[in-house]
Structure formats: structure tokens, C-alpha cells
Design an enzyme around this catalytic site. Structure first.
Site: not given
Ligand code: UFG
Length: 342
Positions: A33, A127, A129, A152, A156, A181
Site C-alpha cells: 500500500d 464495481s 458501476t 473512475y 473498472k 455494490f
Molecule cells: N447520498 C446522499 N447524500 C450524501 C451522499 C450520498 O443522499 O451526502 C445518496 C446518493 O445520492 C446515493 C446514495 O446516497 O443515492 C449512495 O451514495 P454513495 O455516494 O454512498 O454511493 P454511490 O452509489 O453513488 O457510489 C457507489 C460507489 C462508487 C461507485 C458507484 C457506482 O461509492 O465507487 O457506487 O454507482 F462508482
């Protein structure tokens, strides 16, 4: 001595939990790392949990010469779990080349060394994603992939293509890609967990930091989606359950004779939860009231996604075990420990 597994990114969030689970079943773990998104004390805390100190080598995987020196030194490595990568969606939009170079060249360097030093087995961190916003839910492994929403996400998708193509010609190489997920939560000991630098992008670290008083208010991004309560739906997977999927994948690679040489699996719970459900479940589990408000949608968010985990359940014999309630409680216990909250 156990069988040696190299874990790149082993002091990171998912990496550290996986190191602990590997050690628990007798693997000897070596971590590489560069500490670009983690700290060296994670190694101490891994040792506190497992009683075994993993070997830790600090360097960046872009340095192929350094990586070759590493493989000259550790001749007994049988398998690699490659976590090390940048993972911030927003940052990747700002700095695409930085993301492509880091995430793709490090994978290529690993693959070069696997061939040169005869390491046959790789588990790769992929992911959900890669599916974008799928047309049908839940998503199976064969759901058509969509164009990535961010550089990003594209790293992947491209990494999976690189692996698919390399496996075709590298006769000794076996690869399992795990499509995670949304990983959340922390080890039950609260000694390791997710520690984002700066303001968290992800939902659960933002929730725990708000509950801890570090952030004033959680913004819920949108309540006008086509979902039961209007907020986005995700498949939140407990990080220890996720870590265990890696151990199963490693065992499958090391011991199986009849496996496809490139396999990929969805790793989720199979259940979707909305943002507002996560907020409510966090409040129930912890007894802490969250200050939140509904704001505009976040650009690039998919409306809903959750996994069909049938193939992971049947082929890997893996299933998510921990409830959302317990997982959110573990995230809160971790946040409390690192912030010295009683
Ligand atoms: N959300 C909020 N408020 C916040 C943060 C997130 O409402 O402050 C919501 C987002 O809109 C989303 C959900 O919480 O609906 C989850 O958001 P995250 O950012 O935790 O996760 P994501 O699903 O957006 O992202 C994840 C991974 C990424 C990946 C992505 C692919 O963290 O690595 O899925 O969809 F790229």
C-alpha cells in the site's frame, strides 16, 4: 506457515477487512500500500484484531521496478487480491488521466509480474458501476453493461476488459472479478473501518460524521426519483461479509480445477434500500437523531440498483449475513471510537 496472499491496498477500507478474514483462516498476508488513502496504524489494528502482524511494504504500484524487486523477495505468493486504486467519482471527473494512469497501469504492472514470477491467481475489485443505470432490476452478471458515468467507473469497466483479454492468452492465469455494490459498516471490534479524507462523498460516512457533530447536516440528494419514497435505492453490503467473499474467491482459485479462468460475481445483499430508509434505520439502530434535509439530485446518480446474487450464492456458496441495522450500528461504533465519543 500458511499460504501466501498478496493484498494490494491492504490498509484501505475493504482491503484491511479482507486481510483480517484471510488471516482468520490461516493465510499469510503480505500488504502493498502506498498509504495514499490510508494510514500505517491500520497495520497495528489488524494485528490487534487477529494477533498476527501482516507483512507491510509501502510503495506505489506504478513503480514497476520496485514491484519486480518485491516479487524477487517474496517467491511464495500464490494469489493476489488487487484492491489498490483511486475511487472518488468526483475527483476522477476532475483528473481523468490521473485516474486512468493509476488504476490501469497498476493493474497492468501486477499482470506483468504475475506472468514473470508465475503467480497464477488474481481477485480483482470491480464495481456495480459497470452496469450504469440498468434497464432491469435486480442486475445479474449478464445484464448488459452501460457506458460508465465517470472516469473512475470507466477504469473498472476497462480493467475487466483487460483481464478478459489477458486471460485468453496467459494460460496459467485465473481471475475472479467481484462486482461490489455499496460497501458500508466496519469491523465489529471498531478497530478498522472507513476513514475518508476530507468531506465524505459516500452516504454512510457522511451520516456517521453528521451524527458525531463533524458535519452539520446531511443532504439527501433528491426525493423525486421513481422509488417508493422518492430517494435513490442502493444495495448496501456489509464490509465484513464482502471481505469474506474474497476469501471464498481465493480458495476457489487455489483449490478448484474446474473453473472458468475468468469469472465475475455480483457481491451485494440482493435487497435495495433507499437513502431515507438508511437514515431511518441508522436512527433506530443508534438512537441518534440525524439532522438532514432534502436537496436537489446529485448529477450522475443512478436512480436505483441492487444485485441479483444468485450466482454468488450458488457458485461461490457466499451470502450476505449481516442486516442493515447491525451494519449501520457497526459504522457508528467505528465513528465513535475514532472520535472518542462515549
Ligand atoms: N447520498 C446522499 N447524500 C450524501 C451522499 C450520498 O443522499 O451526502 C445518496 C446518493 O445520492 C446515493 C446514495 O446516497 O443515492 C449512495 O451514495 P454513495 O455516494 O454512498 O454511493 P454511490 O452509489 O453513488 O457510489 C457507489 C460507489 C462508487 C461507485 C458507484 C457506482 O461509492 O465507487 O457506487 O454507482 F462508482
Amino acid at each position: 506457515m500458511g499460504r501466501q496472499v498478496l493484498v494490494t491496498g491492504g490498509t484501505g477500507y475493504i482491503g484491511s477487512h479482507t486481510v483480517v478474514e484471510l488471516q482468520a483462516v490461516g493465510f499469510e498476508v503480505i500488504i502493498i500500500d502506498d498509504l495514499s488513502n490510508s494510514t500505517a496504524d491500520v497495520v497495528d489494528n489488524i494485528e490487534r484484531i487477529s494477533g498476527i502482524r501482516p507483512v507491510f511494504e509501502e510503495f506505489n504500484l506504478l513503480d514497476l521496478g520496485r514491484l519486480e524487486t518485491f516479487f524477487e523477495k517474496y517467491r511464495g505468493i500464490e494469489a493476489i487480491i488487487h484492491f489498490a486504486a483511486f475511487k472518488s467519482v468526483g475527483e476522477s471527473v476532475e483528473k481523468p488521466l490521473y485516474y486512468y494512469r493509476n488504476n490501469l497501469v497498476s493493474l497492468m504492472n501486477i499482470l506483468d509480474c504475475m506472468s514473470k514470477y508465475n503467480v497464477p491467481n488474481l481477485v480483482f475489485s470491480s464495481s456495480c458501476t459497470v452496469y450504469g443505470q440498468p434497464d432491469q432490476l435486480p442486475v445479474t452478471e449478464n445484464t448488459p453493461k452501460k457506458d460508465a458515468e465517470s472516469p473512475y467507473g470507466n477504469t473498472k469497466a476497462i480493467s475487466e476488459e483487460i483481464l478478459r483479454d489477458v486471460v485468453k492468452v496467459a494460460r496459467e492465469l485465473n481471475v475472479i472479478a467481484l462486482r461490489y455494490f455499496n460497501p458500508i459498516g466496519a469491523h465489529p471490534s471498531a478497530l478498522i473501518g472507513e476513514l475518508p479524507r476530507g468531506i465524505p462523498n459516500n452516504l454512510v460516512p457522511f451520516i456517521t460524521q453528521t451524527a458525531a457533530g463533524i458535519r452539520q447536516q446531511l443532504s439527501v440528494f433528491g426525493d423525486d426519483y421513481n422509488t417508493t419514497d422518492g430517494s435513490c435505492v442502493r444495495d448496501y453490503i456489509n464490509v465484513v461479509d464482502l471481505a469474506k467473499a474474497h476469501v471464498i474467491a481465493i480458495n476457489r482459485l487455489i483449490t478448484s480445477i474446474n473453473i472458468d479462468r475468468y469469472e465475475f460475481f455480483n457481491i451485494g445483499t440482493g435487497k435495495g434500500a433507499s437513502v431515507l430508509e438508511v437514515v431511518k434505520t441508522f436512527e433506530e439502530a443508534t438512537g441518534v437523531k440525524l439532522n438532514y434535509k432534502i436537496v436537489d439530485r446529485r448529477p450522475g446518480d443512478v436512480e436505483k440498483i441492487y444485485a441479483d446474487t444468485t450466482i454468488a450464492n450458488t457458485v461461490l456458496g457466499w451470502k450476505a449475513q449481516t442486516s442493515l441495522y447491525d451494519t449501520l450500528l457497526s459504522a457508528w461504533n467505528w465513528e465513535k471510537r475514532i472520535r472518542n465519543i462515549d
